[in-house]
Scaffold this motif. Structure first.
Motif, PDB file in Angstrom:
ATOM      1  N   TYR A 254      44.940  10.550  42.557  1.00 22.46           N
ATOM      2  CA  TYR A 254      45.035   9.479  43.544  1.00 22.46           C
ATOM      3  C   TYR A 254      43.941   9.708  44.590  1.00 22.46           C
ATOM      4  O   TYR A 254      43.796  10.828  45.113  1.00 22.46           O
ATOM      5  N   ALA A 255      43.173   8.671  44.904  1.00 18.50           N
ATOM      6  CA  ALA A 255      42.101   8.797  45.897  1.00 18.50           C
ATOM      7  C   ALA A 255      42.703   8.695  47.296  1.00 18.50           C
ATOM      8  O   ALA A 255      43.023   7.609  47.776  1.00 18.50           O
ATOM      9  N   GLY A 256      42.835   9.841  47.943  1.00 15.23           N
ATOM     10  CA  GLY A 256      43.532   9.903  49.226  1.00 15.23           C
ATOM     11  C   GLY A 256      42.911   9.057  50.316  1.00 15.23           C
ATOM     12  O   GLY A 256      43.593   8.627  51.242  1.00 15.23           O
TER      13      GLY A 256
ATOM     14  N   LEU B 209      45.404  14.806  43.351  1.00 15.54           N
ATOM     15  CA  LEU B 209      44.927  14.170  44.579  1.00 15.54           C
ATOM     16  C   LEU B 209      43.458  14.469  44.844  1.00 15.54           C
ATOM     17  O   LEU B 209      43.042  15.627  44.791  1.00 15.54           O
ATOM     18  N   ASP B 210      42.719  13.408  45.154  1.00  9.82           N
ATOM     19  CA  ASP B 210      41.332  13.542  45.625  1.00  9.82           C
ATOM     20  C   ASP B 210      41.315  13.571  47.136  1.00  9.82           C
ATOM     21  O   ASP B 210      41.920  12.706  47.764  1.00  9.82           O
ATOM     22  N   VAL B 211      40.583  14.510  47.701  1.00  9.45           N
ATOM     23  CA  VAL B 211      40.355  14.491  49.144  1.00  9.45           C
ATOM     24  C   VAL B 211      38.853  14.524  49.377  1.00  9.45           C
ATOM     25  O   VAL B 211      38.089  14.939  48.499  1.00  9.45           O
TER      26      VAL B 211
ATOM     27  N   ILE C 251      30.068  17.861  38.278  1.00  4.31           N
ATOM     28  CA  ILE C 251      28.833  17.386  38.891  1.00  4.31           C
ATOM     29  C   ILE C 251      28.852  15.867  38.876  1.00  4.31           C
ATOM     30  O   ILE C 251      29.043  15.241  37.822  1.00  4.31           O
ATOM     31  N   ARG C 252      28.725  15.306  40.074  1.00  2.66           N
ATOM     32  CA  ARG C 252      28.758  13.849  40.160  1.00  2.66           C
ATOM     33  C   ARG C 252      27.372  13.301  39.896  1.00  2.66           C
ATOM     34  O   ARG C 252      26.408  13.657  40.565  1.00  2.66           O
ATOM     35  N   ILE C 253      27.304  12.417  38.930  1.00  2.00           N
ATOM     36  CA  ILE C 253      26.010  11.825  38.611  1.00  2.00           C
ATOM     37  C   ILE C 253      26.071  10.311  38.841  1.00  2.00           C
ATOM     38  O   ILE C 253      27.158   9.724  38.867  1.00  2.00           O
TER      39      ILE C 253
ATOM     40  N   SER D  35      31.592  10.414  37.289  1.00  2.00           N
ATOM     41  CA  SER D  35      30.881   9.157  37.536  1.00  2.00           C
ATOM     42  C   SER D  35      31.847   8.157  38.171  1.00  2.00           C
ATOM     43  O   SER D  35      32.978   8.007  37.711  1.00  2.00           O
ATOM     44  N   HIS D  36      31.426   7.527  39.240  1.00  2.00           N
ATOM     45  CA  HIS D  36      32.259   6.500  39.903  1.00  2.00           C
ATOM     46  C   HIS D  36      31.356   5.293  40.111  1.00  2.00           C
ATOM     47  O   HIS D  36      30.310   5.406  40.735  1.00  2.00           O
ATOM     48  N   ILE D  37      31.751   4.144  39.578  1.00  2.00           N
ATOM     49  CA  ILE D  37      30.769   3.053  39.489  1.00  2.00           C
ATOM     50  C   ILE D  37      30.995   1.892  40.442  1.00  2.00           C
ATOM     51  O   ILE D  37      30.155   0.999  40.508  1.00  2.00           O
TER      52      ILE D  37
ATOM     53  N   VAL E  19      40.817  10.082  35.934  1.00  2.00           N
ATOM     54  CA  VAL E  19      40.515   8.854  36.675  1.00  2.00           C
ATOM     55  C   VAL E  19      41.028   9.015  38.085  1.00  2.00           C
ATOM     56  O   VAL E  19      41.885   9.861  38.353  1.00  2.00           O
ATOM     57  N   GLU E  20      40.512   8.160  38.992  1.00  2.00           N
ATOM     58  CA  GLU E  20      40.809   8.327  40.409  1.00  2.00           C
ATOM     59  C   GLU E  20      41.174   7.016  41.093  1.00  2.00           C
ATOM     60  O   GLU E  20      40.476   6.578  41.998  1.00  2.00           O
ATOM     61  N   PRO E  21      42.266   6.394  40.684  1.00  2.00           N
ATOM     62  CA  PRO E  21      42.635   5.142  41.335  1.00  2.00           C
ATOM     63  C   PRO E  21      43.173   5.389  42.741  1.00  2.00           C
ATOM     64  O   PRO E  21      43.969   6.307  42.949  1.00  2.00           O
ATOM     65  N   GLY E  22      42.710   4.617  43.702  1.00  2.00           N
ATOM     66  CA  GLY E  22      43.278   4.672  45.048  1.00  2.00           C
ATOM     67  C   GLY E  22      43.948   3.347  45.332  1.00  2.00           C
ATOM     68  O   GLY E  22      45.164   3.201  45.314  1.00  2.00           O
TER      69      GLY E  22
ATOM     70  N   ALA F  59      45.802  -0.316  50.973  1.00  2.00           N
ATOM     71  CA  ALA F  59      44.615   0.524  50.809  1.00  2.00           C
ATOM     72  C   ALA F  59      43.533   0.147  51.812  1.00  2.00           C
ATOM     73  O   ALA F  59      43.276  -1.032  52.041  1.00  2.00           O
ATOM     74  N   TYR F  60      42.891   1.159  52.391  1.00  2.00           N
ATOM     75  CA  TYR F  60      41.721   0.963  53.257  1.00  2.00           C
ATOM     76  C   TYR F  60      42.021   0.101  54.478  1.00  2.00           C
ATOM     77  O   TYR F  60      41.124  -0.558  55.004  1.00  2.00           O
ATOM     78  N   CYS F  61      43.251   0.052  54.919  1.00  2.00           N
ATOM     79  CA  CYS F  61      43.550  -0.633  56.186  1.00  2.00           C
ATOM     80  C   CYS F  61      43.959   0.419  57.205  1.00  2.00           C
ATOM     81  O   CYS F  61      43.203   0.696  58.129  1.00  2.00           O
TER      82      CYS F  61
HETATM   83  C1  LIG Z   1      36.586   5.461  46.675  1.00  2.00           C
HETATM   84  C2  LIG Z   1      36.618   6.330  45.486  1.00  2.00           C
HETATM   85  C3  LIG Z   1      37.701   6.247  44.600  1.00  2.00           C
HETATM   86  C4  LIG Z   1      38.827   5.280  44.750  1.00  2.00           C
HETATM   87  O1  LIG Z   1      38.406   3.950  44.706  1.00  2.00           O
HETATM   88  P1  LIG Z   1      39.489   2.786  44.582  1.00  2.00           P
HETATM   89  O2  LIG Z   1      38.680   1.544  44.648  1.00  2.00           O
HETATM   90  O3  LIG Z   1      40.412   2.929  45.747  1.00  2.00           O
HETATM   91  O4  LIG Z   1      40.212   2.991  43.301  1.00  2.00           O
HETATM   92  C5  LIG Z   1      37.725   7.134  43.535  1.00  2.00           C
HETATM   93  N1  LIG Z   1      36.746   8.025  43.341  1.00  2.00           N
HETATM   94  C6  LIG Z   1      35.699   8.134  44.180  1.00  2.00           C
HETATM   95  C7  LIG Z   1      34.668   9.148  43.918  1.00  2.00           C
HETATM   96  C8  LIG Z   1      35.591   7.287  45.278  1.00  2.00           C
HETATM   97  O5  LIG Z   1      34.537   7.366  46.091  1.00  2.00           O
END
Ligand SMILES: *Cc1c(COP(=O)(O)O)cnc(C)c1O
Length: 463
Positions: free
Chosen positions: A93-95, A114-116, A184-186, A236-238, A319-322, A420-422
């Motif tokens: 989960y993207a914190g 959890l992602d921080v 490594i983030r690419i 990778s995050h697109i 995967v990293e859904p927030g 989210a993001y508020c």
């Molecule tokens: C922001 C971000 C997320 C979460 O994005 P959502 O749009 O909330 O799912 C996941 N991973 C990384 C690396 C991010 O920067």
């Protein structure tokens, strides 16, 4: 396309035609389940309820504005992601979307990771008992202190974002006598938003190490040589607010291409790939997001297919859904202060919050919907713009929407999909106090983040 947006910022207004107004919904009292939390409905008197509690009760007890979060819905969505990906993949989960200690506990209980991306988020996660090995540490400029804390705590992975950070983390880990697991983030040259994606060779942004020009391969080469690091995979995050999976297809193809090059050059098959987050939610009834099981199936198939054709063992996916977990679970409850019709234009509805509790409309031109929550009405629809109380004409919460024509001061209105993001991007602009987050479940409500007070403001101001 502009590159100025926050990585979490959808610009899905970009794809709407200029001057687009959705026609009023047939029934303004209806609550589209797509945009509202699972337990939201109306009681016999027409008052909106969530988790078995009316918004009038919530407003009386906790005041407005308030973020109201449906805990059962949060847990349902977290579990749906977990179940969809099963035991062969990890959900982080993207914190940054929204983090509090209660949320950390729910995630822990539901089996998510959890992602921080800052010391503050790390402190929140650890203080609520998230096991360190289930935490990933992100960010393009982690301070040496943050890195040291993360390594000492034993986080499961640090996502390395630059050549300098590779050396920095390796050095800190080695000094502490540790070997830190890292990804490594690419950047693969894919930028995805909602219904379209752009795929180029290069990517002009601050995150990650470019695949282009062999930089990512060089980063892996260096990281593999450092004793302080255990390279577990590629990240990778697109993009954000993505509905169309084809951007992930191109990204996965390019990531797997790199894995193959690494195998060919170093004889190492990296065991993990992380495809990031960015999956979209419905902010209005026009949005049609995919279910977690469809997303899991699509991503797993893409990676498996790519690996088969590259003759690689399929790596473990994460995967990293927030937004996709927390976004739909909350709405913001406001009280209407003034209603100002502007002839031939629209009616401005001012609420007791605004850009300090929801910056996304001002920042990304985000779309939201809104409903009259304290009662129903059969009045004719009127075109409104819901605005806040800040000294800024861009202080808009909902740009274009319809509310009943008899809307009046004192009515409660609710803006859905603000989980989210508020709160996580809320500010003190104009010294307006940040609203509480009230979690509701099974007829009980409790504050999980309390309302800011003037004492809080004055405590920081040391004179
Ligand atoms: C922001 C971000 C997320 C979460 O994005 P959502 O749009 O909330 O799912 C996941 N991973 C990384 C690396 C991010 O920067």
């Amino acid at each position: 396309m502009s590159r100025s947006a926050h990585p979490a910022g959808p610009r899905h207004a970009d794809v709407l035609p200029e001057g687009h107004y959705a026609a009023p919904a047939e029934d303004l009292n209806a609550l589209d389940p797509k945009v509202w939390a699972h337990t939201v409905g109306r009681d016999a008197d027409g008052v909106v309820t969530v988790g078995g509690i009316t918004v009038t009760q919530l407003a009386e007890e906790y005041g407005t504005p308030a973020y109201v979060l449906d805990e059962a819905d949060f847990r349902d969505r977290a579990r749906a992601w977990r179940t969809a990906f099963g035991n062969d993949a990890d959900v982080f989960y993207a914190g940054k979307a929204f983090l509090s200690r209660a949320v950390v506990r729910w995630l822990h209980e539901e089996g998510l990771n959890l992602d921080v991306c800052s010391g503050g988020e790390l402190a929140t996660a650890l203080s609520a008992g998230m096991p360190a090995e289930r935490i990933a540490f992100h960010g393009n400029n982690k301070s040496p202190e943050e890195i040291e804390r993360a390594v000492r705590a034993g986080v499961g992975r640090i996502v390395l974002d630059s050549f300098q950070e590779i050396v920095r983390v390796a050095h800190i880990a080695q000094t502490l006598g540790k070997r830190q697991r890292v990804q490594i983030r690419i950047t693969v040259g894919v930028e995805a938003h909602t219904h379209e994606f752009i795929a180029t060779a290069h990517e002009d942004q601050k995150f990650g190490i470019p695949l282009a020009g062999g930089q990512a391969a060089e980063a892996v080469r260096r990281a593999l040589q450092l004793d302080g690091l255990e390279v577990i995979g590629i990240h990778s995050h697109i993009g954000s607010q993505i509905f169309d999976m084809s951007g992930f297809e191109v990204a996965a193809h390019r990531v797997v291409g790199l894995l193959k090059d690494i195998r060919d050059e170093h004889g190492v098959e990296l065991p993990e790939i992380d495809l990031g987050g960015g999956l979209g939610i419905a902010y209005t009834s026009d949005d049609d997001p995919r279910e977690p099981h469809e997303i899991a199936k699509a991503l797993t198939e893409i990676v498996t297919r790519e690996c088969e054709s590259a003759r690689l063992r399929t790596p473990r996916i994460s995967v990293e859904p927030g937004r996709a977990i927390v976004g739909p679970t909350a709405f913001t409850l406001y009280e209407v202060g003034t209603v100002k019709p502007l002839d031939g234009l629209r009616t401005y509805v001012s609420v007791d919050g605004g850009m300090s509790d929801n910056i996304r409309t001002a920042l990304y031109d985000a779309e939201y919907s809104v409903a009259l929550a304290s009662r129903t009405s059969d009045a004719e629809p009127m075109l409104v713009r819901v605005v806040g109380k800040h000294c800024e004409s861009g202080d808009i919460v909902v740009k274009d929407a319809f509310l009943p024509g008899d809307l009046a001061p004192g009515d409660l209105i609710a803006v859905p999909a603000t989980g989210a993001y508020c709160r996580s991007m809320a500010s003190n602009y104009n010294h307006v106090l940040r609203p509480p987050v009230v979690a509701v479940r099974d007829g009980a409500a409790r504050v999980i983040v309390r309302r800011e007070t003037e004492e809080d403001l004055l405590r920081l101001d040391v004179g």
